[in-house]
Design an enzyme around this catalytic site. Structure first.
Site, PDB file in Angstrom:
ATOM      1  N   HIS A 265      51.692  53.847  77.089  1.00 51.12           N
ATOM      2  CA  HIS A 265      50.715  52.868  77.588  1.00 51.12           C
ATOM      3  C   HIS A 265      50.656  52.846  79.106  1.00 51.12           C
ATOM      4  O   HIS A 265      51.670  52.877  79.788  1.00 51.12           O
ATOM      5  CB  HIS A 265      50.924  51.472  76.999  1.00 51.12           C
ATOM      6  CG  HIS A 265      52.246  50.819  77.291  1.00 51.12           C
ATOM      7  ND1 HIS A 265      52.466  50.067  78.417  1.00 51.12           N
ATOM      8  CD2 HIS A 265      53.391  50.778  76.588  1.00 51.12           C
ATOM      9  CE1 HIS A 265      53.707  49.590  78.386  1.00 51.12           C
ATOM     10  NE2 HIS A 265      54.291  50.004  77.303  1.00 51.12           N
ATOM     11  N   ASP A 277      58.746  51.452  81.748  1.00 49.43           N
ATOM     12  CA  ASP A 277      57.852  50.841  80.746  1.00 49.43           C
ATOM     13  C   ASP A 277      56.454  50.699  81.304  1.00 49.43           C
ATOM     14  O   ASP A 277      56.154  49.692  81.930  1.00 49.43           O
ATOM     15  CB  ASP A 277      58.417  49.484  80.322  1.00 49.43           C
ATOM     16  CG  ASP A 277      57.675  48.899  79.146  1.00 49.43           C
ATOM     17  OD1 ASP A 277      56.859  49.602  78.530  1.00 49.43           O
ATOM     18  OD2 ASP A 277      57.906  47.713  78.846  1.00 49.43           O
ATOM     19  N   GLU A 311      48.996  47.551  76.161  1.00 52.28           N
ATOM     20  CA  GLU A 311      50.029  47.384  75.129  1.00 52.28           C
ATOM     21  C   GLU A 311      50.745  46.062  75.315  1.00 52.28           C
ATOM     22  O   GLU A 311      51.026  45.343  74.359  1.00 52.28           O
ATOM     23  CB  GLU A 311      51.040  48.538  75.197  1.00 52.28           C
ATOM     24  CG  GLU A 311      52.057  48.546  74.053  1.00 52.28           C
ATOM     25  CD  GLU A 311      53.329  47.746  74.318  1.00 52.28           C
ATOM     26  OE1 GLU A 311      54.072  47.492  73.375  1.00 52.28           O
ATOM     27  OE2 GLU A 311      53.566  47.344  75.469  1.00 52.28           O
ATOM     28  N   GLU A 312      51.059  45.747  76.579  1.00 50.65           N
ATOM     29  CA  GLU A 312      51.987  44.633  76.839  1.00 50.65           C
ATOM     30  C   GLU A 312      51.488  43.277  76.361  1.00 50.65           C
ATOM     31  O   GLU A 312      52.251  42.507  75.809  1.00 50.65           O
ATOM     32  CB  GLU A 312      52.317  44.560  78.340  1.00 50.65           C
ATOM     33  CG  GLU A 312      53.072  45.763  78.875  1.00 50.65           C
ATOM     34  CD  GLU A 312      54.492  45.894  78.326  1.00 50.65           C
ATOM     35  OE1 GLU A 312      54.892  45.087  77.474  1.00 50.65           O
ATOM     36  OE2 GLU A 312      55.191  46.830  78.757  1.00 50.65           O
ATOM     37  N   ASP A 339      57.632  55.261  74.428  1.00 49.70           N
ATOM     38  CA  ASP A 339      57.594  53.927  75.035  1.00 49.70           C
ATOM     39  C   ASP A 339      58.950  53.251  74.897  1.00 49.70           C
ATOM     40  O   ASP A 339      59.057  52.110  74.482  1.00 49.70           O
ATOM     41  CB  ASP A 339      56.488  53.074  74.380  1.00 49.70           C
ATOM     42  CG  ASP A 339      56.360  51.698  75.046  1.00 49.70           C
ATOM     43  OD1 ASP A 339      56.817  51.551  76.206  1.00 49.70           O
ATOM     44  OD2 ASP A 339      55.814  50.779  74.407  1.00 49.70           O
ATOM     45  N   HIS A 409      60.602  45.020  81.854  1.00 53.85           N
ATOM     46  CA  HIS A 409      59.737  43.889  82.262  1.00 53.85           C
ATOM     47  C   HIS A 409      60.261  43.121  83.472  1.00 53.85           C
ATOM     48  O   HIS A 409      59.935  41.950  83.646  1.00 53.85           O
ATOM     49  CB  HIS A 409      59.541  42.895  81.102  1.00 53.85           C
ATOM     50  CG  HIS A 409      58.879  43.484  79.900  1.00 53.85           C
ATOM     51  ND1 HIS A 409      58.682  42.771  78.749  1.00 53.85           N
ATOM     52  CD2 HIS A 409      58.364  44.725  79.681  1.00 53.85           C
ATOM     53  CE1 HIS A 409      58.067  43.555  77.845  1.00 53.85           C
ATOM     54  NE2 HIS A 409      57.879  44.736  78.395  1.00 53.85           N
TER      55      HIS A 409
HETATM   56 ZN   LIG Z   1      56.222  49.498  76.789  1.00 57.23          ZN
END
Ligand SMILES: [Zn+2]
Length: 442
Positions: A265, A277, A311-312, A339, A409
Site C-alpha cells: 500500500h 509500513d 489501506e490504513e 505489508d 505507525h
Molecule cells: Zn501496512
C-alpha cells in the site's frame, strides 16, 4: 537461450543476484521516504506519491501503466497533540498522538480523572457509575511470549480500534490507549479506530500513549487514584477526496488474460515516513517487475504491480481494485502482498487451495539457499483480501516480525530503520515466487 530453458535454481540465483548487486528498491524507498515522506490518504503527499509511482513505473518500460481512480477518506491530525498528567500539583508532559479518525478534543482540551482497564469486560464490571465523566485508559500490553508479534498485535488491537466506541457507551469523556508496541519507549503509535454507529454527539476523542508513559501513568494511578489527565487534539475529518491506485503491467506472452498481482500500500500514517509500513512493500513489488525485465524473464501470464491506496484507514484501494477486476471479468490466479515490514524474509503465508499449497511446498528446496523456510497456510494481505473468491490464491510475504512493532505507525518508522540487504532479499524472494507461479500456473 531463454530463461525458461534454464533450471529454476539458475533463474532464482539470477533474481537474487540482480536484487543484491543491482537492485533499485532501496534507492526508490529513499526517495519515497525522504523526498515525499508520510502520505496519509487524501493528503498532498499521497498525491505526490501517486505521481511518483506512476513516473517510476513508466521508466521501467512496462507494457501498461495507469492510475485507477478511487475516492478516499481525508482525516488530518492538525497541530501537535499535547497532554500532561497532574498529581498533587505536580505535572508531567505525556507523549500521545491522536488515533486516526478520532474527533478533536474541545479547543481548550479535556481534563479528567483516569480509570485504567485491561479490556471491555472491565468496562462492564465497573459500569457507568465508575466510568462516567472519566478518561478510560486501556493498558493491556502486547503478549511478549508470542513468537509472532502480529499475533500479539491481534490480541491487543481491539483496544485501539473499538476502545472509544465501547468506553463512550459508559459515559467516558475520552480514551487513552497503550501503544501497540512490545518495546518500552517514548513513541506513541497511531492507527485506525472506529466509532461504529455512534451518533456524532457521543463521539469521544481517542489517543495512543507511548509504552513508557503508559507504564508511568499506571504506576502513578496505583499510588494516587486522584490523578488527572489533560489532553488536547485538533484532528479533523473532511469529505472524501479523489485518489488513485497506481498499476503497472507486463503483459503475459501465453496467457495474457490470466493475472498475477504483486503489491503493497502506497498510503502510510502521517507520523513517520512509512518506510516499513508500507514503503518497503511498494518498492519490493516494483522491484519484482524490474527484476523480470532486467533478467529477461518474459512471463507467460500478465504480471501486475499494484500500489494500493488507503489501506490504513479505509481499504478503499483494495476494494476498488477487486471491484474493477470483477466487473471486467479478469481472472486472477495469484496475488502476493508485502505489508509486514522490510525485514529479513522468512517465507510466505498462503490463503489458497490445498492443491496450490502442495505445489508451493514442492518448491521448498529451491528456496533453501536463501534461508526461506516459512511456508504456511494463514492470512495474506489486507489489500489483496478483497480478491478472495475461492479460486485466486493469495499470499503474504512474511519477514522476521520481531522489530516490526518498534516502528509500526510511529514517528520512528523512517528510512534509517531500513536495512538495504534485508529489503532487497524480500524483493528477490517475492520475484522468485512469482516466477514459479507464473511458470507452473495454478
Ligand atoms: Zn501496512
Amino acid at each position: 537461450m531463454s530463461l525458461f530453458s534454464q533450471t529454476d535454481e539458475a533463474v532464482l540465483k539470477t533474481l537474487y543476484s540482480q536484487a543484491l548487486t543491482n537492485g533499485k528498491s532501496y534507492e526508490w524507498l529513499d526517495y519515497l521516504s525522504n523526498q515525499i515522506g508520510g502520505r496519509l490518504s487524501g493528503s498532498h503527499n499521497a498525491e505526490r506519491a501517486v505521481q511518483w509511482g506512476k513516473e517510476e513505473l513508466e521508466k521501467l518500460g512496462l507494457d501498461k501503466v495507469w492510475l485507477q481512480p478511487v475516492m478516499v477518506p481525508k482525516w488530518t491530525r492538525g497541530a501537535k497533540e499535547y497532554a500532561y498528567l497532574e498529581a498533587d500539583g505536580e505535572s508531567t508532559v505525556m507523549n500521545i498522538c491522536a488515533l486516526g479518525g478520532s474527533v478533536a478534543t474541545n479547543p481548550l482540551g479535556i481534563k479528567a480523572s483516569v480509570i485504567e482497564v485491561q479490556d471491555f469486560e472491565d468496562l462492564e464490571r465497573l459500569g457507568k457509575a465508575k466510568i462516567e465523566g472519566k478518561i478510560v485508559f486501556y493498558n493491556r500490553p502486547m503478549q511478549a511470549d508470542l513468537i509472532s508479534t502480529f499475533e500479539a498485535y491481534g490480541g491487543c488491537v481491539n483496544q485501539r480500534y473499538q476502545g472509544a466506541l465501547e468506553a463512550a457507551k459508559f459515559g467516558a469523556v475520552g480514551v487513552i490507549v497503550r501503544s501497540m508496541n512490545l518495546r518500552i519507549d517514548d513513541f506513541p503509535h497511531t492507527g485506525s479506530m472506529t466509532y461504529g454507529d455512534l451518533p456524532v454527539s457521543q463521539r469521544i476523542p481517542s489517543a495512543a500513549i507511548s509504552t513508557r508513559h503508559a507504564d508511568l501513568l499506571s504506576s502513578l494511578l496505583k499510588l494516587d487514584k486522584k490523578i488527572e489527565f489533560y489532553f488536547r487534539m485538533h484532528c479533523k475529518q473532511f469529505d472524501d477526496v479523489q485518489s488513485y491506485n497506481v498499476i503497472g503491467e507486463i503483459t503475459g506472452s501465453e496467457f495474457p488474460n490470466e493475472y498475477i498481482v504483486v503489491g503493497g500500500h502506497l498510503d502510510s500514517w502521517d507520523l513517520g515516513d512509512g518506510s516499513h509500513d508500507d514503503g518497503a512493500g511498494i518498492v519490493q513489488s516494483m522491484e519484482v517487475l524490474r527484476l523480470f525485465k532486467e533478467s529477461g524473464i518474459k512471463p507467460k501470464r500478465s504480471i501486475r504491480v499494484v500500489m494500493f491506496m488507503n489501506e490504513e484507514n479505509g481499504l478503499r484501494g483494495g476494494n476498488k481494485y477487486a471491484e474493477v477486476s470483477k466487473n471486467k471479468n479478469e481472472t486472477h490466479i495469484f496475488a502476493l502482498e508485502s505489508d509486514a515490514g522490510g525485514f529479513t524474509p522468512r517465507g510466505f503465508s498462503f490463503d489458497c487451495s490445498d492443491a496450490f499449497f502442495n505445489k508451493v511446498l514442492s518448491w521448498q528446496q529451491l528456496f533453501k539457499p536463501y534461508l526461506i523456510h516459512y511456508i504456511e497456510k494463514g492470512g495474506s494481505g489486507a489489500d489483496i483480501g478483497p480478491l478472495k473468491n475461492g479460486t485466486t490464491a493469495l499470499a503474504g510475504l512474511r519477514p522476521d516480525s520481531q522489530r516490526y512493532f518498534d516502528y509500526h505507525h510511529a514517528e520512528n518508522d523512517t528510512f534509517d530503520a531500513i536495512n538495504k540487504r534485508e529489503l532487497e532479499l524480500g524483493a528477490a524472494t517475492m520475484a522468485a515466487l512469482v516466477y514459479l507461479v507464473d511458470k507452473n500456473g495454478l
